[in-house]
Design a protein around this motif. Structure first.
Motif, short mmCIF file in Angstrom:
data_model
loop_
_atom_site.label_atom_id
_atom_site.label_comp_id
_atom_site.label_asym_id
_atom_site.label_seq_id
_atom_site.Cartn_x
_atom_site.Cartn_y
_atom_site.Cartn_z
N VAL A 41 0.84 -1.20 0.00
CA VAL A 41 0.00 0.00 0.00
C VAL A 41 0.88 1.25 0.00
CG1 VAL A 41 -1.71 1.33 1.30
CG2 VAL A 41 -1.93 -1.16 1.13
N GLN A 42 1.91 1.24 0.85
CA GLN A 42 2.82 2.40 0.89
C GLN A 42 3.44 2.66 -0.48
OE1 GLN A 42 7.27 3.10 2.37
NE2 GLN A 42 5.95 2.61 4.11
N ARG A 43 3.90 1.60 -1.14
CA ARG A 43 4.52 1.79 -2.45
C ARG A 43 3.53 2.35 -3.46
NH1 ARG A 43 7.93 -2.41 -0.52
NH2 ARG A 43 6.43 -4.08 -0.91
N ALA A 44 2.26 1.93 -3.34
CA ALA A 44 1.24 2.46 -4.26
C ALA A 44 0.98 3.94 -3.99
CB ALA A 44 -0.06 1.66 -4.11
N VAL A 45 0.97 4.34 -2.72
CA VAL A 45 0.80 5.76 -2.37
C VAL A 45 1.94 6.58 -2.94
CG1 VAL A 45 0.78 7.41 -0.46
CG2 VAL A 45 -0.57 5.30 -0.29
N ILE A 46 3.17 6.11 -2.75
CA ILE A 46 4.34 6.85 -3.23
C ILE A 46 4.36 6.90 -4.75
CG2 ILE A 46 6.86 6.90 -3.29
CD1 ILE A 46 5.55 7.74 -0.61
#
Length: 260
Positions: A41-46
């Motif tokens: 999820v974090q990688r998708a946000v970034i």
């Protein structure tokens, strides 16, 4: 979690930051949000932020204090990404309403003059790759309602990253003992917290090495010029509009910020 759920969670976090409207904890919405899924999820946000024009300028390490890892029931720190639009010049004001529920953490920031890529990064490698260290204030924030976070929520929410203020003094890391710097955090002139740089995994240099090796598992390298925040020296300090926060790092200098 299915891919569509990961993307949905990322969209919810992105919209919460954009609208300044917190959301319910992701762990209450998605049963499968384990640590690997949270990093997805974090990688998708970034990735969405980068697609919108943001640039990666560094990384941060969180949960470097043993007591915090025990509280969250995890055995290792977590990490997040620092983007160029998170950095504020010292003396800037943080506008009221630009964040949801900000807190401030003092950290000894490392600035690299050569890449660091794991696996196998040692403390010696970090010392050799560090151009200088400087005082910093990390302003953390949570897009999750009332900071009702588990470690999974925090990781997905980019380790609660929000803003960074770097001090204007540069010190050669070889001229100090990075474990033993005392730190005094003041709010409106009064001492609010005290601590030491060794709170970050016993040595902030070790925290940077941990980060380089952890990122190496995903094929990510800390680039030349990267700013690395190795973990807070004190407890996070809640702040409100009108507060002036200053951190003194002894011989390394000081850094301050005002919340408008």
């Amino acid at each position: 979690m299915h891919q569509n759920q990961l993307e949905e969670a990322a969209r919810r976090l992105t919209e919460a930051e954009r609208s300044r409207t917190p959301i319910t904890p992701l762990t209450q919405t998605y049963d499968g949000l384990d640590i690997p899924a949270a990093y997805e999820v974090q990688r998708a946000v970034i990735a969405e932020r980068i697609a919108g024009g943001a640039r990666v300028r560094g990384h941060k390490v969180g949960l470097t204090a043993a007591v915090m890892r025990e509280q969250f029931g995890v055995s290792e720190p977590d990490y997040g990404v620092l983007l160029d639009d998170m950095f504020l010049l010292e003396g800037s004001e943080v506008p009221a309403g630009s964040l949801l529920a900000p807190r401030v953490e003092p950290e000894l920031a490392f600035v690299l003059d050569r890449p660091l890529g794991g696996p196998g990064v040692t403390v010696a490698d970090v010392l050799r790759a560090t151009a200088f260290v400087t005082p910093s204030l990390e302003i953390i924030d949570s897009r999750i309602r009332n900071w009702e976070i588990t470690v999974h929520d925090s990781i997905a929410d980019n380790a609660s990253s929000a803003r960074v203020v770097l001090g204007g003094t540069a010190t050669d890391v070889r001229d100090i003992d990075p474990r033993l710097l005392g730190v005094v955090l003041r709010r409106n002139g009064e001492i609010a917290e005290t601590g030491a740089t060794g709170a970050a995994l016993g040595n902030p240099v070790s925290a940077v090495a941990w980060l380089a090796n952890k990122l190496g598992e995903f094929g990510v390298t800390l680039d030349e010029g990267s700013v690395v925040l190795p973990g807070s020296c004190t407890r996070a300090l809640p702040v409100s509009p009108g507060d002036h926060v200053r951190a003194d790092f002894g011989q390394v200098g000081s850094v301050g910020v005002v919340f408008a």
